[in-house]
Design a protein around this motif. Structure first.
Motif, mmCIF file in Angstrom:
data_model
loop_
_atom_site.group_PDB
_atom_site.id
_atom_site.type_symbol
_atom_site.label_atom_id
_atom_site.label_comp_id
_atom_site.label_asym_id
_atom_site.label_seq_id
_atom_site.Cartn_x
_atom_site.Cartn_y
_atom_site.Cartn_z
ATOM 1 N N ASP A 48 0.828 -1.212 0.000
ATOM 2 C CA ASP A 48 0.000 0.000 0.000
ATOM 3 C C ASP A 48 0.860 1.260 0.000
ATOM 4 O O ASP A 48 0.610 2.205 -0.756
ATOM 5 N N TRP A 49 1.866 1.273 0.856
ATOM 6 C CA TRP A 49 2.706 2.458 0.992
ATOM 7 C C TRP A 49 3.657 2.613 -0.192
ATOM 8 O O TRP A 49 4.227 3.689 -0.397
ATOM 9 N N ARG A 51 2.761 2.417 -3.343
ATOM 10 C CA ARG A 51 2.092 2.959 -4.530
ATOM 11 C C ARG A 51 2.724 4.300 -4.915
ATOM 12 O O ARG A 51 2.892 5.170 -4.059
ATOM 13 N N SER A 53 1.556 6.869 -6.251
ATOM 14 C CA SER A 53 0.709 8.033 -6.006
ATOM 15 C C SER A 53 0.561 8.370 -4.527
ATOM 16 O O SER A 53 0.021 9.435 -4.186
ATOM 17 N N TYR A 54 1.038 7.490 -3.646
ATOM 18 C CA TYR A 54 0.750 7.645 -2.218
ATOM 19 C C TYR A 54 1.875 8.370 -1.504
ATOM 20 O O TYR A 54 3.039 7.985 -1.589
ATOM 21 N N SER A 59 -0.178 11.736 4.605
ATOM 22 C CA SER A 59 -1.447 11.004 4.674
ATOM 23 C C SER A 59 -1.568 10.133 5.912
ATOM 24 O O SER A 59 -2.476 9.304 5.997
ATOM 25 N N GLU A 74 -4.339 6.461 8.734
ATOM 26 C CA GLU A 74 -3.866 6.920 7.432
ATOM 27 C C GLU A 74 -5.039 7.073 6.489
ATOM 28 O O GLU A 74 -5.995 6.301 6.532
ATOM 29 N N LEU A 76 -6.049 6.544 2.979
ATOM 30 C CA LEU A 76 -5.554 5.745 1.868
ATOM 31 C C LEU A 76 -5.903 6.329 0.514
ATOM 32 O O LEU A 76 -5.387 5.897 -0.514
ATOM 33 N N GLY A 77 -6.765 7.328 0.515
ATOM 34 C CA GLY A 77 -7.175 7.956 -0.730
ATOM 35 C C GLY A 77 -8.676 7.950 -0.890
ATOM 36 O O GLY A 77 -9.364 7.024 -0.450
ATOM 37 N N ASP A 193 0.110 2.016 -9.670
ATOM 38 C CA ASP A 193 -0.387 1.752 -8.320
ATOM 39 C C ASP A 193 -0.875 0.311 -8.188
ATOM 40 O O ASP A 193 -0.623 -0.367 -7.183
#
Length: 305
Positions: A48-49, A51, A53-54, A59, A74, A76-77, A193
């Motif tokens: 997850d971390w 990605r 875009s992240y 965040s 966090e 996540l979007g 991603d």
């Protein structure tokens, strides 16, 4: 709106990649307390971390007692955030502070609805309900019992099942995202991603990604799975299962599922699991191969004004 304060003596800071083991420990303590089993592993957070875009630093937040992380949250979007509080630190207002932190950040980012999954009936469920959250959907963690026999599911003529290669990645992404976006209210994940969470996931092996190809040789079905070890048990976990709409109703999903489970068992797994939710309508599919609910979760959300 008044700002909620943390208990005296606790401090906060953004998370960093080096915090993965500490955050996993907090999540594991919470899962063991709430559902009696640990589902999280370090590769989940790393994927997850990882990605592109992240931005973890902007965040996330860690709550510390001295140097120990005892809670985190966090964004996540879009409409999703995650949070956990070590059971020994519950009842001090930390969960309320994390919910307030997440809502403030989401508002700054223009998010209209924000939510997260929690075990049904857990402390998190009670807290968020008291804070005005409502149930958007229900999800289940399902498992195939260790003693269950995995029956083969033959494919129809013209279809073939195999491990995916790099040349299949874009088709895997397209088929999976198309299927998930039929019921998931989010933007399409970019190929980069998506790849970070699939073939870029730490520990990835070719057998983790199985595909079915149609008569024209193109990918029409996908299964992404891996073996997870915890509590002295090894489990094959299916993270993604998708079939293109025009190829459904032919048993492709069952063939993919059975193949992933069998591949995991051949590599030491003693059980198999996955999660699904009420938006997909797929519960009956998994029950047909012998899977049964192990825990129930609710996705609680709040409208941000």
């Amino acid at each position: 709106m008044s700002v909620i304060s943390l208990p005296p003596g606790l401090t906060t800071r953004p998370l960093a990649l080096a915090d993965v083991p500490a955050v996993v420990e907090v999540i594991a303590e919470q899962e063991l307390h709430d559902v009696g089993a640990v589902e999280i592993e370090e590769a989940d957070l790393l994927a997850d971390w990882g990605r592109p875009s992240y931005d973890l630093g902007t965040s996330s937040v860690a709550v510390l007692d001295d140097e120990r992380i005892v809670a985190y949250a966090e964004h996540l979007g879009e409409e999703r955030y995650d949070a956990a509080v070590a059971p020994a630190y519950r009842g001090r207002g930390i969960g309320s502070w994390l919910a307030d932190w997440a809502q403030r950040l989401a508002r700054e980012r223009g998010v209209a609805v924000l939510g997260m999954p929690v075990p049904e009936g857990s402390a998190g469920d009670r807290l968020l309900t008291a804070l005005g959250y409502h149930v958007r959907w229900t999800s289940w963690v399902l498992r195939l019992p260790a003693e269950a026999r995995i029956e083969e599911r033959p494919l129809p003529p013209g279809y073939a099942l195999r491990e995916a290669g790099p040349e299949d990645h874009e088709q895997v992404w397209t088929v999976t995202e198309d299927a998930f976006l039929e019921w998931s209210e989010r933007e399409r994940a970019t190929l980069a991603d998506f790849g970070a969470q699939v073939w870029g996931r730490p520990g990835f092996e070719p057998w983790h990604l199985q595909v079915v190809t149609g008569p024209d040789g193109r990918v029409v079905g996908v299964s992404h799975a891996w073996n997870s070890t915890g509590d002295d048990l090894t489990e094959t976990y299916v993270s993604r299962l998708a079939v293109a709409p025009e190829h459904r109703g032919r048993g492709l999903a069952q063939s993919l599922l059975v193949t992933s489970f069998a591949a995991g068992r051949a590599r030491g797994a003693t059980s198999s699991g996955l999660s699904t939710d009420s938006r997909t309508g797929a519960l009956s599919l998994y029950e047909k191969v012998g899977m049964r609910p192990a825990s129930t979760w609710v996705h609680l959300a709040i409208t941000l004004s």
